[in-house]
Every structure is written in C-alpha cells, then in structure tokens.
Design an enzyme around this catalytic site. Structure first.
Site, PDB file in Angstrom:
ATOM      1  N   PRO A  16       0.855  -1.193   0.000  1.00  0.00           N
ATOM      2  CA  PRO A  16       0.000   0.000   0.000  1.00  0.00           C
ATOM      3  C   PRO A  16       0.887   1.238   0.000  1.00  0.00           C
ATOM      4  O   PRO A  16       1.829   1.310   0.794  1.00  0.00           O
ATOM      5  CB  PRO A  16      -0.781  -0.114   1.321  1.00  0.00           C
ATOM      6  CG  PRO A  16      -0.033  -1.086   2.160  1.00  0.00           C
ATOM      7  CD  PRO A  16       0.839  -1.922   1.272  1.00  0.00           C
ATOM      8  N   MET A  17       0.604   2.196  -0.888  1.00  0.00           N
ATOM      9  CA  MET A  17       1.408   3.427  -0.908  1.00  0.00           C
ATOM     10  C   MET A  17       0.519   4.629  -1.184  1.00  0.00           C
ATOM     11  O   MET A  17      -0.159   4.691  -2.221  1.00  0.00           O
ATOM     12  CB  MET A  17       2.528   3.339  -1.964  1.00  0.00           C
ATOM     13  CG  MET A  17       3.679   2.430  -1.560  1.00  0.00           C
ATOM     14  SD  MET A  17       5.015   2.436  -2.775  1.00  0.00           S
ATOM     15  CE  MET A  17       4.309   1.431  -4.067  1.00  0.00           C
ATOM     16  N   ALA A  18       0.542   5.583  -0.237  1.00  0.00           N
ATOM     17  CA  ALA A  18      -0.266   6.796  -0.357  1.00  0.00           C
ATOM     18  C   ALA A  18       0.104   7.560  -1.618  1.00  0.00           C
ATOM     19  O   ALA A  18       1.294   7.697  -1.937  1.00  0.00           O
ATOM     20  CB  ALA A  18      -0.046   7.670   0.875  1.00  0.00           C
ATOM     21  N   GLN A  70      -6.532  -1.087   3.047  1.00  0.00           N
ATOM     22  CA  GLN A  70      -5.809  -0.804   4.290  1.00  0.00           C
ATOM     23  C   GLN A  70      -6.446   0.371   5.036  1.00  0.00           C
ATOM     24  O   GLN A  70      -6.718   1.419   4.442  1.00  0.00           O
ATOM     25  CB  GLN A  70      -4.345  -0.480   4.024  1.00  0.00           C
ATOM     26  CG  GLN A  70      -3.571  -0.453   5.342  1.00  0.00           C
ATOM     27  CD  GLN A  70      -2.152   0.040   5.203  1.00  0.00           C
ATOM     28  OE1 GLN A  70      -1.922   1.165   4.778  1.00  0.00           O
ATOM     29  NE2 GLN A  70      -1.201  -0.785   5.579  1.00  0.00           N
ATOM     30  N   CYS A 100       2.700   3.089  10.192  1.00  0.00           N
ATOM     31  CA  CYS A 100       2.962   4.370   9.524  1.00  0.00           C
ATOM     32  C   CYS A 100       3.713   5.330  10.463  1.00  0.00           C
ATOM     33  O   CYS A 100       3.279   5.583  11.586  1.00  0.00           O
ATOM     34  CB  CYS A 100       1.656   5.000   9.059  1.00  0.00           C
ATOM     35  SG  CYS A 100       1.968   6.537   8.174  1.00  0.00           S
ATOM     36  N   LYS A 139      -0.245  -4.857   9.140  1.00  0.00           N
ATOM     37  CA  LYS A 139       1.071  -4.470   8.602  1.00  0.00           C
ATOM     38  C   LYS A 139       1.808  -3.713   9.702  1.00  0.00           C
ATOM     39  O   LYS A 139       1.312  -2.684  10.183  1.00  0.00           O
ATOM     40  CB  LYS A 139       0.899  -3.613   7.349  1.00  0.00           C
ATOM     41  CG  LYS A 139       2.226  -3.215   6.696  1.00  0.00           C
ATOM     42  CD  LYS A 139       1.995  -2.726   5.265  1.00  0.00           C
ATOM     43  CE  LYS A 139       3.266  -2.318   4.556  1.00  0.00           C
ATOM     44  NZ  LYS A 139       3.723  -0.971   4.895  1.00  0.00           N
ATOM     45  N   ASN A 199       8.822  -7.407   3.893  1.00  0.00           N
ATOM     46  CA  ASN A 199       8.798  -6.125   3.174  1.00  0.00           C
ATOM     47  C   ASN A 199       9.987  -5.252   3.584  1.00  0.00           C
ATOM     48  O   ASN A 199      10.339  -5.190   4.749  1.00  0.00           O
ATOM     49  CB  ASN A 199       7.466  -5.418   3.481  1.00  0.00           C
ATOM     50  CG  ASN A 199       7.411  -3.994   2.945  1.00  0.00           C
ATOM     51  OD1 ASN A 199       7.173  -3.062   3.708  1.00  0.00           O
ATOM     52  ND2 ASN A 199       7.620  -3.806   1.668  1.00  0.00           N
ATOM     53  N   GLY A 200      10.559  -4.599   2.579  1.00  0.00           N
ATOM     54  CA  GLY A 200      11.634  -3.643   2.823  1.00  0.00           C
ATOM     55  C   GLY A 200      12.845  -3.895   1.964  1.00  0.00           C
ATOM     56  O   GLY A 200      13.524  -4.918   2.104  1.00  0.00           O
ATOM     57  N   ARG A 224       8.563   0.741  -3.053  1.00  0.00           N
ATOM     58  CA  ARG A 224       9.235   1.708  -3.918  1.00  0.00           C
ATOM     59  C   ARG A 224       9.717   1.122  -5.237  1.00  0.00           C
ATOM     60  O   ARG A 224       9.718   1.820  -6.251  1.00  0.00           O
ATOM     61  CB  ARG A 224      10.387   2.373  -3.146  1.00  0.00           C
ATOM     62  CG  ARG A 224       9.874   3.297  -2.045  1.00  0.00           C
ATOM     63  CD  ARG A 224      10.954   3.603  -1.034  1.00  0.00           C
ATOM     64  NE  ARG A 224      11.435   2.374  -0.408  1.00  0.00           N
ATOM     65  CZ  ARG A 224      12.521   2.275   0.317  1.00  0.00           C
ATOM     66  NH1 ARG A 224      13.263   3.330   0.514  1.00  0.00           N
ATOM     67  NH2 ARG A 224      12.874   1.129   0.868  1.00  0.00           N
TER      68      ARG A 224
HETATM   69  C1  LIG Z   1       5.214   7.034  -1.208  1.00  0.00           C
HETATM   70  C2  LIG Z   1       4.961   5.961  -0.171  1.00  0.00           C
HETATM   71  C3  LIG Z   1       3.723   5.867   0.430  1.00  0.00           C
HETATM   72  C4  LIG Z   1       3.475   4.876   1.392  1.00  0.00           C
HETATM   73  N1  LIG Z   1       2.226   4.757   1.909  1.00  0.00           N
HETATM   74  C5  LIG Z   1       1.945   3.697   2.724  1.00  0.00           C
HETATM   75  C6  LIG Z   1       0.612   3.421   3.126  1.00  0.00           C
HETATM   76  O1  LIG Z   1      -0.339   4.098   2.729  1.00  0.00           O
HETATM   77  N2  LIG Z   1       0.423   2.366   3.964  1.00  0.00           N
HETATM   78  C7  LIG Z   1       1.453   1.560   4.384  1.00  0.00           C
HETATM   79  O2  LIG Z   1       1.232   0.609   5.126  1.00  0.00           O
HETATM   80  N3  LIG Z   1       2.713   1.806   4.018  1.00  0.00           N
HETATM   81  C8  LIG Z   1       2.975   2.828   3.170  1.00  0.00           C
HETATM   82  N4  LIG Z   1       4.237   2.998   2.710  1.00  0.00           N
HETATM   83  C9  LIG Z   1       5.286   2.003   3.085  1.00  0.00           C
HETATM   84  C10 LIG Z   1       5.339   0.855   2.067  1.00  0.00           C
HETATM   85  O3  LIG Z   1       4.130   0.133   2.048  1.00  0.00           O
HETATM   86  C11 LIG Z   1       6.490  -0.103   2.391  1.00  0.00           C
HETATM   87  O4  LIG Z   1       6.249  -0.665   3.652  1.00  0.00           O
HETATM   88  C12 LIG Z   1       7.846   0.591   2.423  1.00  0.00           C
HETATM   89  O5  LIG Z   1       8.006   1.462   1.308  1.00  0.00           O
HETATM   90  C13 LIG Z   1       9.004  -0.431   2.420  1.00  0.00           C
HETATM   91  O6  LIG Z   1       8.950  -1.237   1.262  1.00  0.00           O
HETATM   92  P1  LIG Z   1       9.930  -0.963   0.006  1.00  0.00           P
HETATM   93  O7  LIG Z   1      11.340  -0.992   0.530  1.00  0.00           O
HETATM   94  O8  LIG Z   1       9.633  -2.086  -0.953  1.00  0.00           O
HETATM   95  O9  LIG Z   1       9.595   0.378  -0.535  1.00  0.00           O
HETATM   96  C14 LIG Z   1       4.513   3.992   1.775  1.00  0.00           C
HETATM   97  C15 LIG Z   1       5.774   4.123   1.187  1.00  0.00           C
HETATM   98  C16 LIG Z   1       6.015   5.078   0.221  1.00  0.00           C
HETATM   99  C17 LIG Z   1       7.369   5.164  -0.416  1.00  0.00           C
END
Ligand SMILES: Cc1cc2nc3c(=O)[nH]c(=O)nc-3n(C[C@H](O)[C@H](O)[C@H](O)COP(=O)(O)O)c2cc1C
Length: 314
Positions: A16-18, A70, A100, A139, A199-200, A224
C-alpha cells in the site's frame, strides 16, 4: 476462528502506498503479476462516517481481485465499522496499518504509535477479525530503536485472529532511511504459523531471491521498487520461475505510462499533477529523463505532457 489467507497466484504482492496505489496503478501491477494489491492507507474514522472523498479512494475494479483495503485508526469501534462497510463493498481482505511513521498519523495515536500498545492491538484485531467474514491482516514495522518488538506483536496479532502479517523491517524512527533488517522478518517467521509477508528494500529479482532465502517468508511485498515500474512483478515472477532476467524496453515503459493515463481517465482520477509525477516516475533512469523533468516544470496542459512523453521514443 481465524479465516485463512487466500491462496495467491504468485509470491509477490504490491505494498500500500499513499498517492501511488490508486485504482489505475493497481490494475497495472495486477496485469504484470502482483498477486495481491492494496489501497493506500485510508482513515477508518472517515470511512465510518461514510466520508465521500475517502470512500472514493476505496473503489476497485473486478480485475484487481483479490484486493485488500488498508485502514488506520486507534479507535476500535471506527475500525470495526469501517471494516464492515469495506467488506460489504466487496474487498477480499482488510489490512490494518500498525506501522505508519508519519507525524500526522503518530500524533493521532494511530499507525506506528500503536506498536507501543500491545493490549490495544490485541483488542483491535480481536474485535475486527471476529466481526467480519473476510480475512484481516496487519502491517507492522520492526518496532522502535530501543525496542524491536515485531515478534511479540506478530504473536499477538496471530492469537487474536489475524490471517497474515506483513513486516516492514525498519523501525518507526527510521521512516524510510537506513537499511531494512531482514533478520526481524526471519524471527517473526519462526514465531508464528500464519503467512508472513516480508517487506523492505526489495528492488529487483536478486533481492527477492535473497529475502526468501534469508527469511523463509511466505510472500514478498514490494513498495518503492514498483513506483513507475509495475513491470517489476513480471520480472521477479519470471526470475523465480525460470531463473532468467528480463528487461523492459524504453518503448514499452512509455506505453505503460499511456496505459496508466487511459486507466486514470477511465476511473475519473486523472489530474495534471498526477500525470506529471507519473511521467517522472515511469521514465526514471531512461535516456532523456533529466531533460524531461526540466521541461515538465511549468507545464499545465495534458497535450504538452503527451508531446514530451512521445518525444522520448521518437
Ligand atoms: C510514497 C509511499 C507511500 C506509502 N504509503 C503507505 C501506506 O499508505 N500504507 C502503508 O502501510 N505503508 C505505506 N508505505 C510504506 C510501504 O508500504 C512499504 O512498507 C515501504 O516502502 C518499504 O517497502 P519498500 O522498501 O519495498 O519500498 C509507503 C511508502 C512510500 C514510499
């Protein structure tokens, strides 16, 4: 009784990503093989009041299924009410955000702030999971700088009815800086029986292979690495199956951008601001993208963005 997490078509899930994982982007990721997609975090307080602006973000297309929504809040009643509303809308999974790190969310006592309140997490998971018929997932993050408590929190989620757990292996204080410590994911996997989603810092095929090997997690969630790059799901799935690395051509990347725009228009979420940021995201690293970024500054019309994007492959 805990509902089982569904059998997914692949091991790779969209995070999930805002402002990123809107309906159009999720459809693109699904098309390329993300086995589960999710809305961005939505306020359960707003959904429980049937706030139209937030409910608009909870629209999905049949092609996305299975699809997760979410939500965040620290108010159990509102989380419960929102989960029921979303279940009735046809979501397959409800996910609660306990990670978050954004100031706005932490100040409300939601998101990552809840990782300090294990009894509250137990109360929320129990109340919501026992009131809906679909699976509830959580999460979380690793914990805090001085207290890594993901194992404890994951066990609490499992005991109270969560169907799966995602661990973003960074502390709340880290936000997005530093490296994710995958050892925490491995520790959680050893401690619970429900599926664990790691995740990460997974940005390519080799990272995914390494995360599975080092943590034994059941699924990997990509954030990302998928921004401007929904093709990543095909790349990783193909590599895990066939051991081959496939690349996307510049032409196909630009094609994906226009497909995204068509979907955004179809689902009435098109905006110049989003078209510009997606133009930057979809062309990141491509030849001509630095010049494009400069030229996009000050552009106000779609036809101009369209012309600039097409010029990259002409
Ligand atoms: C732009 C952006 C928005 C995000 N929004 C959310 C969100 O709405 N809910 C959530 O649980 N995590 C959010 N995250 C975190 C990601 O879901 C994820 O946990 C985090 O980026 C690590 O994973 P990655 O290394 O693959 O990016 C966001 C991350 C980014 C970069």
């Amino acid at each position: 009784m805990t509902k089982s997490f569904p059998e997914l078509s692949s091991k790779i899930i969209l995070a999930p990503m805002a402002d990123i994982t809107n309906i159009a982007f999720r459809i693109m990721c699904k098309k390329y093989g993300a086995s589960l997609v999710s809305t961005e975090l939505l306020s359960a307080n707003a959904i429980s009041r049937e706030n139209n602006a937030v409910l608009k973000l909870a629209l999905f297309d049949k092609s996305e299924k299975p699809v997760s929504c979410q939500i965040f809040s620290q108010n159990t009643k509102n989380l419960l009410k929102a989960a029921k509303i979303l279940e009735n809308k046809g979501f397959d999974i409800i996910d609660i955000n306990f990670g978050c790190p954004s100031k706005k969310i932490i100040e409300q006592g939601s998101g990552g702030a809840l990782l300090k309140r294990k009894n509250k997490i137990a109360e929320i998971i129990k109340a919501v999971s026992s009131s809906i018929k679909i699976p509830l997932t959580a999460k979380i993050r690793s914990g805090f700088k001085n207290r890594i408590n993901a194992v404890e929190i994951a066990k609490i989620c499992e005991e109270n009815g969560a169907s799966a757990i995602t661990i973003h292996a960074r502390t709340v204080e880290q936000e997005y800086s530093g490296k994710a410590d995958w050892k925490v994911i491995a520790d959680v996997k050893k401690a619970v029986k429900i599926p664990v989603i790691g995740n990460g810092d997974v940005f390519n095929e080799k990272d995914a292979e390494r995360m599975f090997k080092e943590t034994s997690c059941d699924y990997i969630m990509i954030g990302r690495g998928a921004i401007g790059n929904p093709f990543i799901f095909k790349q990783i799935n193909h590599y895990l199956k066939a051991g081959e690395i496939i690349k996307q051509t510049k032409e196909d990347k630009i094609k994906d951008y226009f497909e995204y725009i068509e979907l955004a228009k179809k689902f009435n979420i098109f905006s110049i601001k989003d078209a510009k940021s997606k133009a930057q995201e979809f062309t990141k690293g491509l030849e001509g993208s630095v010049k494009l970024r400069r030229e996009l500054n000050g552009v106000k019309e779609w036809v101009e963005i369209e012309r600039l994007m097409k010029s990259l492959v002409m």
